[in-house]
Design an enzyme around this catalytic site. Structure first.
Site, PDB file in Angstrom:
ATOM      1  N   LYS A  56      49.164  15.416  50.197  1.00  0.00           N
ATOM      2  CA  LYS A  56      49.688  14.164  50.757  1.00  0.00           C
ATOM      3  C   LYS A  56      48.904  13.770  52.016  1.00  0.00           C
ATOM      4  O   LYS A  56      48.174  14.593  52.579  1.00  0.00           O
ATOM      5  CB  LYS A  56      51.176  14.337  51.077  1.00  0.00           C
ATOM      6  CG  LYS A  56      51.471  15.429  52.100  1.00  0.00           C
ATOM      7  CD  LYS A  56      52.975  15.745  52.170  1.00  0.00           C
ATOM      8  CE  LYS A  56      53.237  16.842  53.184  1.00  0.00           C
ATOM      9  NZ  LYS A  56      54.651  17.271  53.188  1.00  0.00           N
ATOM     10  N   TYR A 280      40.269   5.494  83.275  1.00  0.00           N
ATOM     11  CA  TYR A 280      41.409   4.602  83.505  1.00  0.00           C
ATOM     12  C   TYR A 280      42.464   5.279  84.368  1.00  0.00           C
ATOM     13  O   TYR A 280      42.763   6.457  84.177  1.00  0.00           O
ATOM     14  CB  TYR A 280      42.059   4.221  82.177  1.00  0.00           C
ATOM     15  CG  TYR A 280      41.290   3.231  81.345  1.00  0.00           C
ATOM     16  CD1 TYR A 280      41.033   1.945  81.804  1.00  0.00           C
ATOM     17  CD2 TYR A 280      40.834   3.579  80.067  1.00  0.00           C
ATOM     18  CE1 TYR A 280      40.342   1.031  81.025  1.00  0.00           C
ATOM     19  CE2 TYR A 280      40.141   2.665  79.278  1.00  0.00           C
ATOM     20  CZ  TYR A 280      39.899   1.396  79.768  1.00  0.00           C
ATOM     21  OH  TYR A 280      39.233   0.503  78.993  1.00  0.00           O
TER      22      TYR A 280
HETATM   23  C1  LIG Z   1      54.580  18.707  53.131  1.00  0.00           C
HETATM   24  C2  LIG Z   1      55.400  19.483  52.184  1.00  0.00           C
HETATM   25  C3  LIG Z   1      54.982  20.748  51.720  1.00  0.00           C
HETATM   26  C4  LIG Z   1      53.772  21.447  52.291  1.00  0.00           C
HETATM   27  O1  LIG Z   1      54.119  21.944  53.560  1.00  0.00           O
HETATM   28  P1  LIG Z   1      53.126  22.837  54.434  1.00  0.00           P
HETATM   29  O2  LIG Z   1      53.961  23.258  55.572  1.00  0.00           O
HETATM   30  O3  LIG Z   1      52.001  21.940  54.829  1.00  0.00           O
HETATM   31  O4  LIG Z   1      52.670  23.953  53.579  1.00  0.00           O
HETATM   32  C5  LIG Z   1      55.721  21.364  50.734  1.00  0.00           C
HETATM   33  N1  LIG Z   1      56.843  20.783  50.246  1.00  0.00           N
HETATM   34  C6  LIG Z   1      57.300  19.599  50.690  1.00  0.00           C
HETATM   35  C7  LIG Z   1      58.546  19.025  50.128  1.00  0.00           C
HETATM   36  C8  LIG Z   1      56.611  18.913  51.675  1.00  0.00           C
HETATM   37  O5  LIG Z   1      57.080  17.745  52.143  1.00  0.00           O
END
Ligand SMILES: *Cc1c(COP(=O)(O)O)cnc(C)c1O
Length: 397
Positions: A56, A280
């Protein structure tokens, strides 16, 4: 690269021959070979029969189109994304490598999106009774048996079937009739704190939920969950951040290979006198005469403004402090203590360096490695190394 040779030879990062490098202000190197190795390491350590890949947010900011094929070749067959758009973009990428991969959308089934799921062969993760009913109705109306996952909320209280929903299913199993469930999953809230009591509570709740649901592949563990007792591993693990080389459980020794290296180029060097300020807001005031190196990365590149007067960079392995505010396109480093040969316009500085570079920067920014990765900027000169070396797509853009 006219002029000064880089202090940290970008040739080490495999990018030395790239003509666009001379125009670049920053170089983001992503080691695809390390991602494949991290996948293999996780698979070896894990008691689940299979290990999925969470890609993702554009593969945690590293480029899902580059990362996902590497993970498929390394053995992943299930890919999780958050949004349908991400899944639609991923489908042809994966089909070109290993066509049978499943792609699952964690954020669920939006009304009206059913045709897109079918057209692109994407499975929704159904997060409510309403979504389950809508997917059943769609399949019934079209005489289809498209697969879906079911998400049970065991304590995160974000997405998934509630305990009350599960009770309704237990009382009326026909609520799932005709539904082709291929995966039942839940998500841990505190897996990165192995001693947290919530872990055991969620494990118990997940086991209880499974007894009311179809006996199919079960999945609970994210990266940190994979480091918990094997009882948490079930059939399918869902790592994300660990694939990208970030330690999921702070304090535990990291057995993962570093994936990301970020180098910035020195654009200009200047001497300032005692009493002068930098940047800044004039938030840094020199106590003595100082040499300041200006580097071409800023908050617009994901180098978070909260790093102002906090972060450190590395030049030839030596730590140098960031002084003054992070601005949109620039940061300023105090390089007074370094030999002049190491700091010249055009030479490179490690902003995310070796070892635990992502974690270290995250700590300095008061955040987590996840946010550092997913904030990585779009205008970095990106260079992919490893088994599936591909030309940087945004080079010189
Ligand atoms: C993002 C996510 C993962 C992966 O999590 P990590 O901590 O990056 O390994 C797994 N399951 C769900 C439902 C997630 O939202």
């Amino acid at each position: 690269m006219a002029g000064s040779p880089p202090t940290t030879d970008p040739g080490q990062a495999g990018a030395g021959t790239d003509a666009n490098l001379s125009r670049a202000c920053c170089l983001l190197s992503i080691d695809l070979g390390a991602i494949a190795e991290n996948y293999q390491t996780l698979r070896r350590q894990c008691h689940a029969q299979a290990v999925a890949a969470v890609v993702k947010a554009d593969g945690y900011g590293l480029g899902a189109a580059a990362v996902a094929p590497v993970l498929a070749r390394a053995g992943a067959r299930s890919f999780f994304v958050a949004q349908l758009e991400e899944a639609i973009a991923l489908r042809p990428v994966l089909d070109a490598v290993i066509p049978a991969c499943s792609i699952l959308v964690l954020n669920g089934l939006m009304p009206g999106a059913e045709d897109d799921y079918r057209a692109h062969n994407i499975a929704p993760v159904l997060n409510s009774l309403e979504e389950i009913e809508r997917w059943r109705a769609y399949n019934r109306a079209q005489s289809l048996t498209l697969p879906a996952a079911v998400h049970v909320d065991t304590g995160m209280r974000r997405l998934g079937l509630s305990p009350a929903d599960l009770a309704r299913i237990a009382a009326a199993p026909d609520l799932l009739e005709g539904l082709v469930v291929t995966l039942v999953m839940s998500h841990l809230a505190c897996a990165d704190e192995p001693e947290h009591r919530k872990n055991g509570e969620q494990l118990a709740a997940f086991k209880a939920a499974l007894s009311h649901l179809p006996k199919v592949t079960a999945s609970l563990a994210n990266s940190a969950g994979m480091l918990l007792d094997p009882a948490y591993h079930f059939n399918l693990a869902r790592p994300g951040v660990a694939l990208y080389g970030v330690n999921p459980t702070p304090g535990r020794p990291k057995e993962l290979k570093q994936v990301v290296r970020l180098q910035g180029k020195i654009l200009q060097l200047g001497e300032i006198d005692a009493g002068e300020t930098v940047g800044y807001g004039a938030t840094y005031r020199a106590a003595t005469r100082r040499t300041i190196a200006t580097v071409g990365a800023g908050y617009a590149d994901g180098f978070l403004r909260h790093l102002s007067n906090r972060a450190h960079a590395f030049i030839e392995g030596r730590q140098v402090p960031l002084v003054g505010r992070v601005s949109m396109d620039l940061i300023t480093l105090d390089v007074t203590d370094l030999p002049a040969a190491a700091v010249r316009p055009g030479s490179w500085v490690d902003l995310i360096g070796s070892g635990d570079g992502v974690e270290r920067l995250a700590e300095e920014a008061g955040t987590i490695g996840y946010e550092i990765l997913t904030s990585l900027g779009r205008r970095y000169h990106r260079h992919y190394l490893g088994p599936d070396q591909v030309a940087p797509t945004r080079a010189g853009a």
